[in-house]
Design a protein around this motif. Structure first.
Motif, short mmCIF file in Angstrom:
data_model
loop_
_atom_site.label_atom_id
_atom_site.label_comp_id
_atom_site.label_asym_id
_atom_site.label_seq_id
_atom_site.Cartn_x
_atom_site.Cartn_y
_atom_site.Cartn_z
N THR A 132 -18.10 -74.90 -58.79
CA THR A 132 -17.69 -76.02 -58.12
C THR A 132 -17.91 -75.71 -56.63
OG1 THR A 132 -15.17 -74.85 -57.88
CG2 THR A 132 -15.68 -76.59 -59.72
N ARG B 281 -18.23 -80.50 -59.54
CA ARG B 281 -18.92 -79.83 -60.39
C ARG B 281 -20.38 -79.52 -59.85
NH1 ARG B 281 -15.58 -82.04 -64.39
NH2 ARG B 281 -17.10 -83.50 -64.91
N ALA B 282 -20.88 -78.29 -60.15
CA ALA B 282 -22.25 -78.07 -59.73
C ALA B 282 -22.97 -76.90 -60.28
CB ALA B 282 -22.25 -77.85 -57.96
N ARG B 283 -24.11 -76.32 -60.33
CA ARG B 283 -24.47 -75.44 -60.83
C ARG B 283 -25.96 -75.18 -60.06
NH1 ARG B 283 -26.59 -79.61 -63.75
NH2 ARG B 283 -25.44 -79.97 -65.25
N ASN C 4 -15.26 -85.26 -57.97
CA ASN C 4 -16.15 -84.29 -58.78
C ASN C 4 -16.91 -83.47 -58.01
OD1 ASN C 4 -17.78 -83.15 -60.66
ND2 ASN C 4 -18.77 -85.14 -61.39
N ASN D 13 -26.06 -87.09 -58.94
CA ASN D 13 -27.13 -87.02 -60.06
C ASN D 13 -28.20 -85.84 -59.99
OD1 ASN D 13 -26.51 -89.31 -60.96
ND2 ASN D 13 -27.41 -90.73 -59.09
N ASN D 14 -27.45 -84.62 -59.68
CA ASN D 14 -28.24 -83.39 -59.68
C ASN D 14 -29.03 -83.35 -58.55
OD1 ASN D 14 -27.11 -82.52 -62.09
ND2 ASN D 14 -28.84 -83.48 -63.37
N GLU E 69 -23.35 -82.45 -59.79
CA GLU E 69 -23.28 -83.50 -60.87
C GLU E 69 -22.91 -84.88 -60.15
OE1 GLU E 69 -19.39 -83.90 -63.65
OE2 GLU E 69 -20.97 -82.31 -64.49
N ALA E 70 -22.11 -85.06 -59.28
CA ALA E 70 -21.66 -86.27 -58.76
C ALA E 70 -22.83 -86.89 -57.73
CB ALA E 70 -20.50 -86.07 -57.68
N GLU F 5 -27.74 -78.06 -58.31
CA GLU F 5 -27.65 -79.09 -58.80
C GLU F 5 -26.07 -79.50 -58.59
OE1 GLU F 5 -31.28 -79.21 -62.03
OE2 GLU F 5 -29.37 -78.87 -62.67
N GLU G 220 -22.67 -72.10 -63.78
CA GLU G 220 -21.79 -73.31 -63.40
C GLU G 220 -20.69 -72.83 -62.32
OE1 GLU G 220 -22.29 -76.21 -64.89
OE2 GLU G 220 -23.92 -75.52 -66.36
#
Length: 193
Positions: free
Chosen positions: A138, A113-115, A111, A79-80, A76-77, A74, A136
């Motif tokens: 990047t 960020r991811a998971r 951005n 929308n998952n 973040e930038a 997913e 979590e």
């Protein structure tokens, strides 16, 4: 006598790992072991729904308690995205194509960020239980590392300066989303023998 449990996968490596962790209380079988050649459709809209579809199919058709997992990345930038579509994000089922497609889509985004998320659905004695693991991190702009698969070459977990694809398998297996969800499942099963 050991309780029988099906892991809804054809992956022998994953099966062996779980089998080792759950013996002697559980006999862990996989789809090949029970003769299931049907490709169970993942038509759910969440990881939990897809995992539950797979475990329910096995229980309904083979009458053996079962657990199944669904995982993905997913961002973040985005929308998952790619989420439940992680394995076929580019429209094809290919690690290189999906990774390249994701990097293109992210273009100049700052951005990163991811998971990674895994959800396991366990149907035991007619009850459905869910276990979730999340890590979590990047996303790098270029792939590095030869190990792992999927998006591992661009995913750098928080607290590390290497990607999943640069980690030794043993290290990744201690911190990964799948490992975290699996540990919750194993603890639950060990306590409910």
């Amino acid at each position: 006598m050991a309780n029988r449990l099906v892991f809804a996968t054809n992956n022998q490596h994953k099966t062996s790992e779980v089998r080792e962790l759950l013996k002697p209380n559980y006999e862990v079988l996989n789809l090949t072991d029970i003769g299931c050649e049907y490709d169970i459709p993942e038509t759910g809209e969440t990881f939990a729904e897809n995992a539950a579809l797979k475990s329910a199919y096995v229980v309904e058709n083979y009458h053996i308690d079962c657990f199944a997992d669904d995982s993905g990345l997913e961002v973040e930038a985005l929308n998952n995205e790619p989420g439940i579509y992680s394995a076929r994000y580019s429209g094809k089922r290919g690690d290189a194509e999906n990774l390249h497609f994701l990097l293109q889509k992210m273009g100049g985004m700052t951005n990163r960020r991811a998971r990674f998320k895994t959800v396991i659905s366990l149907i035991k004695d007619g009850q459905n239980y869910f276990f979730e693991g999340v890590i979590e991190g990047t996303l790098r702009t270029e792939p590095t590392g030869e190990k792992g698969f999927g998006y591992d070459p661009i995913f750098e977990p928080n607290g590390y300066n290497i990607t999943f694809a640069e980690m030794e398998m043993g290290e990744k297996n201690q911190i990964s989303h799948r490992a975290l969800a699996m540990q919750k499942l194993i603890t639950f099963l060990q306590q409910s023998v």
